[in-house]
Design an enzyme around this catalytic site. Sequence first.
Site, PDB file in Angstrom:
ATOM      1  N   TRP A   1       0.819  -1.225   0.000  1.00 40.33           N
ATOM      2  CA  TRP A   1       0.000   0.000   0.000  1.00 40.33           C
ATOM      3  C   TRP A   1       0.853   1.276   0.000  1.00 40.33           C
ATOM      4  CZ3 TRP A   1      -4.896  -0.335   3.628  1.00 40.33           C
ATOM      5  CH2 TRP A   1      -5.762  -1.332   3.150  1.00 40.33           C
TER       6      TRP A   1
ATOM      7  N   HIS B   1      12.898  -2.526   0.142  1.00 41.13           N
ATOM      8  CA  HIS B   1      12.207  -2.011  -1.052  1.00 41.13           C
ATOM      9  C   HIS B   1      13.060  -0.913  -1.687  1.00 41.13           C
ATOM     10  CE1 HIS B   1       9.265   0.010  -3.575  1.00 41.13           C
ATOM     11  NE2 HIS B   1       8.568  -1.113  -3.543  1.00 41.13           N
TER      12      HIS B   1
ATOM     13  N   GLY C   1       5.827   1.455 -10.641  1.00 36.50           N
ATOM     14  CA  GLY C   1       4.935   2.606 -10.577  1.00 36.50           C
ATOM     15  C   GLY C   1       4.778   3.404 -11.851  1.00 36.50           C
TER      16      GLY C   1
END
Length: 264
Positions: free
Chosen positions: A10, A95, A178
């Site tokens: 998220w 990440h 993204g």
Amino acid sequence: MRQKLVVGNWKLNGSLLNNKALIAGLLERLKGINTADFAICVPYTYLFQAQNLLKDSNIEWGAQNVSQFDGGAHTSSISAPMIAEFGCKYVIIGHSERRALSNESNQKAARRFARAVDAGLTPIYCVGETLEERAAGLAENVVKNQILAITHGLDEIVFERAKQVETVIAYEPVWAIGNGQTASPQQAQQMHAFIRDLIAKVDVDFASKVRIIYGGSMTPANASALLAMPDVDGGLIGRCALLADDFSQICKKASMADQLYLVA
Ligand code: PGA
């Protein structure tokens, strides 16, 4: 055969109200499906809510990072034992947004990985190269060093524990995150097989069991082709994890993996 795993990341999104609707949408759409594993990794502040809404369901939950320390004078940090108290199964480690934003080295990511496994959490350890690194022919080398940080950089006891808590690796090429520029199924398969081979050099059995999931603009439209690759064991989903419909569609495709292999 490794069961597919789809995890929603998220990132910095959510509100109590929106989360409630999103989670309700996921529970409704994924009810009763048990041929793949599902999870969402939410901001720390929503772990309590995720735990309350997801307990006794087929969707696990987790956090997006963890401190390399277990306690002490580290203002604003959150430790692995703390998030474990909220019933988390997973935690994302290393990440690329963390690596870039806080200049996180492989060694530091490996220390966070160690804290996670010590607390009984399953780390989702992210690796992946930037566009410049790929263009320079360094993609495999970069990923190799990231993997070596956990296969060779940790002491043996931690590595043994990592096997017990079902470590997950996420290959996320930074250039695909993204922006809609997904890696091709062949590019993903090639790197996933490379990662599995690296792990097999240390432990053949672990390499055959470890799930290596793909992240970077996975959508309902491209998920089937990626998930049909033999070494792509699932997905780490950013943007599409914020929409119940999109995320559930990817999850459902993962749950029908047997059929994906037949048409691949
Ligand atoms: P994306 O994010 O699906 O929006 O590319 C994936 C991730 O960063 O984990």
